[in-house]
Every structure is written in C-alpha cells, then in structure tokens.
Design an enzyme around this catalytic site. Structure first.
Site, short mmCIF file in Angstrom:
data_model
loop_
_atom_site.label_atom_id
_atom_site.label_comp_id
_atom_site.label_asym_id
_atom_site.label_seq_id
_atom_site.Cartn_x
_atom_site.Cartn_y
_atom_site.Cartn_z
N CYS A 9 0.75 -1.17 -0.08
CA CYS A 9 0.01 0.11 0.00
C CYS A 9 0.75 1.11 -0.08
O CYS A 9 0.52 2.19 -0.76
CB CYS A 9 -1.01 0.04 1.22
SG CYS A 9 -0.24 -0.61 2.55
N HIS B 38 -2.78 5.50 6.33
CA HIS B 38 -1.24 6.08 6.63
C HIS B 38 -1.20 7.51 6.07
O HIS B 38 -2.33 8.05 5.34
CB HIS B 38 -0.20 5.26 5.80
CG HIS B 38 -0.27 3.67 5.52
ND1 HIS B 38 -0.07 3.19 6.90
CD2 HIS B 38 -0.51 2.85 4.78
CE1 HIS B 38 -0.01 1.73 6.57
NE2 HIS B 38 -0.30 1.71 5.27
P1 NAD Z 1 -5.36 -10.77 6.23
O1 NAD Z 1 -4.69 -11.73 7.50
O2 NAD Z 1 -6.27 -9.75 6.34
O3 NAD Z 1 -5.79 -11.97 4.89
C1 NAD Z 1 -5.07 -13.07 4.75
C2 NAD Z 1 -5.90 -14.32 4.56
O4 NAD Z 1 -5.20 -15.40 4.31
C3 NAD Z 1 -6.55 -14.55 5.90
O5 NAD Z 1 -8.18 -14.85 5.62
C4 NAD Z 1 -6.02 -15.83 6.40
O6 NAD Z 1 -6.91 -17.02 7.32
C5 NAD Z 1 -5.74 -16.65 4.91
N1 NAD Z 1 -4.58 -17.72 4.92
C6 NAD Z 1 -3.79 -17.93 5.93
N2 NAD Z 1 -3.02 -18.91 5.49
C7 NAD Z 1 -3.60 -19.37 4.11
C8 NAD Z 1 -2.82 -20.53 3.38
N3 NAD Z 1 -1.84 -21.15 3.59
N4 NAD Z 1 -3.84 -20.37 2.42
C9 NAD Z 1 -4.75 -19.65 2.07
N5 NAD Z 1 -5.35 -18.78 2.98
C10 NAD Z 1 -4.35 -18.42 3.96
O7 NAD Z 1 -3.97 -10.26 5.22
P2 NAD Z 1 -4.01 -9.23 4.26
O8 NAD Z 1 -4.03 -7.67 5.17
O9 NAD Z 1 -5.24 -9.30 3.46
O10 NAD Z 1 -2.95 -9.33 3.77
C11 NAD Z 1 -2.55 -10.11 2.40
C12 NAD Z 1 -1.39 -9.65 1.80
O11 NAD Z 1 -1.63 -8.47 1.40
C13 NAD Z 1 0.06 -9.69 2.43
O12 NAD Z 1 0.96 -10.00 1.75
C14 NAD Z 1 -0.03 -8.05 3.10
O13 NAD Z 1 1.40 -7.53 3.28
C15 NAD Z 1 -0.40 -7.41 1.63
N6 NAD Z 1 -1.02 -6.19 1.94
C16 NAD Z 1 -1.74 -5.97 2.79
C17 NAD Z 1 -2.34 -4.60 3.08
C18 NAD Z 1 -3.33 -4.18 4.35
O14 NAD Z 1 -3.33 -3.05 4.72
N7 NAD Z 1 -4.04 -5.05 4.97
C19 NAD Z 1 -2.10 -3.75 2.19
C20 NAD Z 1 -1.41 -4.00 1.14
C21 NAD Z 1 -0.75 -5.16 0.95
#
Ligand code: NAD
Length: 354
Positions: free
Chosen positions: A140, A220
């Site tokens: 992000c 942010h």
């Molecule tokens: P999150 O924890 O909200 O969602 C991740 C999901 O994946 C959860 O539902 C979890 O149960 C599931 N999960 C866990 N292990 C798994 C597996 N082996 N197979 C399938 N699903 C599985 O996380 P998020 O915030 O959505 O982040 C995901 C990615 O996006 C990360 O790389 C993060 O850095 C990136 N990201 C997050 C944000 C943010 O602000 N949340 C912003 C930009 C990028």
C-alpha cells in the site's frame, strides 16, 4: 473471460474478489479459505465457489454448512490466473503449487520482491508485467509513493525523494496489533525498508524513507519532500496530480482534514467498505520552494492496491495495454473522486515556468 482464483480471503483477498467480479472481462473461478468464518459465509452468499486452502480442513466447512468445490490445487488447475492474498511469507510457499499447474500468479506486497519476476504498479511499469508468469503488486505504501513518483519523474525529473511514512498500527480488524497508546519510530533504523521497495519499481530512483507507527487503523499519512530536476510552481504540480486518475487532490473548503473525515466521505459516497482507492493529496499542502516540492497525502492501506491487482491480472495475461486496463478498472470500480468547490478543475493549464 479471464478466470481468476483468489487464494487467501482476508482484507485484500475479499476486495480483490469483488473487484474481479465487477470486471466485464473477468470472473471469479473461486476463492480459497482456511476456515469457515464469517467471510466464508459472505463469499458463498456472493456466489464465489469456495475451495479449502488446507484440504484436511474441508470437513470444517461442511460442518458449518458451506459446500466446497474442492481443494485449493483444483482451483489452481482450473484458474487462468491465481491472485495470492495470503499473509506475508505464505505466498512464497504457494509459488511452487502455482508453477506446478503452469498457472500464472500475482502476489502481494508483503512478499519479498524475489517472489516474482517483477514488482508492479500500473501507472509506473505495467509493461514489465505483460506476459510474465509471476508478478508482485507492491505494498500500500509503495503503491502510494509510486503513483506520485511516476508523473513527477515524467513531468519534471526527480533528483531525490524524502518521505516520512506515518503508518497505521493495524487494520480495523487486527485487534492484536498496536501500538495502543504510543508513537513508535518503526523501524528505528534509518532509512526504512520502504525506499528500497519503491526502487523495485524505479530502480534508478534516489529515495530515503523514515517510518513511524501510530495508534490508528484508518489510513497511513505520508509527508513528502521531492527535489525535482526543474523549477516548477505549486499550481503546476497540483494540476499534474489532479490529472492522475488514481490521485485525489483534496480541495480546500471540503472539511477533509484527516483520515477520519476522508473515511466518512467515502462511506457517505457509498464506496464499498468505505474504500478509498486513490492517493488523497491535500491540495493546500502542495508547496514549492525552488526545486523542492512538499506535500501530505493519505493512503487507505486496505484498498489502494485493489485497482492495481485488477490491472496486474490483465498485464500477466497480456489481455490489454496499460491505458485500456487502467481505464476499464477505474470505470468499473468507480475510481476517481469528484467534487471541487474551489473550481480549480476548470482552471487553464499552468506552464511549468510560470
Ligand atoms: P489478512 O490476514 O487480512 O488475510 C489473509 C487471509 O489469508 C486470511 O483470511 C487468512 O486466514 C488466510 N490464510 C492464511 N494462511 C493461508 C493459506 N495457507 N492459504 C490460504 N489462505 C490463507 O491479510 P491481508 O491484510 O489481506 O494481507 C495479505 C497480503 O496483502 C500480505 O502480503 C500483505 O502484506 C498485503 N497487503 C496488505 C495490506 C493491508 O493493509 N492489509 C495492504 C497492502 C498489501
């Protein structure tokens, strides 16, 4: 139709699935989840075929009354593209599974840059991802910085970027994160890792970043100082940024004085989940001193990467060029906040040497 599988259905995954479903040239082949929680029930209600991300846990879904279409590897075999939205580090573990089915995959910014052939920002380097097997949509913060660096570089040249990133402690659902009552230099060492991440998009860019974490969940805020290679006026920079489809220059007099009001604005505007896909740059903050540009922007961490994920799908399948994809994504999602009570939108273009 590009059949898209979404592995990991949390903050990013559920937004990616909904954005894919809104595209005329894509469909959701299915979503893979580890557990049958409330998000799984919502996914089923939305009609997304549900796959068990951990096959041994499939019975838990049946017990919760959720019918699964199979295990995640069946989704990978069926999909034209997989979008990995699992927590940081899990995506890299999943890479072999995607490769074994010859299914191109996109990853998120929590993964190391080495997970994919290229890091991706639609405005900056769409073409690098065309036809690749693996692409990483940057974080992000990196997305937010890239959307500014790209037009500034093209219009004026950028000598160096200095950015202080005031980061939310966690997303609204992340109740185990913090700080709750503190202000943390994070990381304490300077420069922070954010600058090198921006360099995965702009390899030759000079950029130094410092990070903090604060007790907030909404957005942010970035404080930027960019030394440009040419003399400009604040008005010219403002016009340049107003012409970027994924940058919202907040007009004076709108009362949008922080992340709280911005989120309220998005909810009032009927945005899904109150999402703000655009960088929100405070127009009043745009200031120029010689070749030094200063500004503040707010970044909605949960959603600014969503249009980028949609474009990454078109890039990796080579289904459209950058302009077509960005336009289609913006139109179908409704990217582009409008409304400028100052009338600046109708002003004549200002030349760089004014
Ligand atoms: P999150 O924890 O909200 O969602 C991740 C999901 O994946 C959860 O539902 C979890 O149960 C599931 N999960 C866990 N292990 C798994 C597996 N082996 N197979 C399938 N699903 C599985 O996380 P998020 O915030 O959505 O982040 C995901 C990615 O996006 C990360 O790389 C993060 O850095 C990136 N990201 C997050 C944000 C943010 O602000 N949340 C912003 C930009 C990028």
């Amino acid at each position: 139709m590009i059949r898209v599988g979404v592995n990991g259905y949390g903050t990013i995954g559920k937004r990616v699935a909904d954005a894919v479903a809104a595209q005329p040239d894509m469909e959701v082949a299915g979503v893979a989840k580890t557990q049958p929680n409330f998000e799984a029930h919502t996914a089923v209600d939305l009609g997304y075929p549900m796959y068990a991300a951990i096959p041994e846990r499939a019975p838990l879904f049946a017990e919760a009354g959720i019918e699964t279409a199979g295990a995640v590897d069946e989704l990978v075999a069926d999909a034209d593209v997989m979008v990995d939205c699992t927590p940081s580090g899990i995506g890299a573990e999943n890479k072999t599974m995607y490769a074994s089915y010859d299914t191109p995959a996109t990853f998120q910014g929590g993964e190391d840059a080495t997970v994919a052939e290229t890091s991706f920002n639609a405005r900056a380097n769409y073409d690098d991802a065309r036809g690749a097997d693996t692409v990483r949509v940057v974080s992000c913060n990196t997305t937010g910085l890239s959307r500014l660096v790209a037009p500034l570089s093209e219009a004026y040249g950028v000598e160096t970027v200095r950015a202080t990133l005031v980061r939310r402690g966690g997303d609204p659902t992340q109740d185990s994160r913090g700080p709750i009552n503190d202000i943390l230099p994070d990381p304490i060492s300077i420069p922070s890792h954010h600058g090198p991440d921006v360099q995965t998009i702009f390899p030759d860019l000079s950029i130094e970043t410092m990070g903090l974490k604060v007790p907030a969940t909404l957005m942010h805020v970035h404080a930027l100082n960019v030394t440009l290679e040419s003399d400009v006026t604040a008005a010219h920079v403002r016009q340049l940024l107003e012409n970027q489809s994924r940058v919202y220059v907040i007009p004076e007099g709108f009362g949008l004085d922080g992340a709280g009001t911005l989120k309220d604005f998005a909810l009032d505007a009927g945005r899904p989940r109150g999402d703000i896909w655009e960088n929100c740059v405070w127009g009043e903050s745009i200031a120029v001193e010689g070749r030094d540009l200063y500004l503040f922007e707010a970044i909605h961490q949960e959603s600014d990467v969503i249009p980028e994920n949609v474009d990454a799908i078109r890039a990796i399948t080579d289904a459209a060029d950058a302009a077509e994809s960005i336009e289609r994504t913006n139109r179908t999602l409704g990217v582009g906040l409008a409304g400028d009570p100052t009338g600046f939108d109708s002003a004549e273009p200002v030349e760089a040497d004014d």
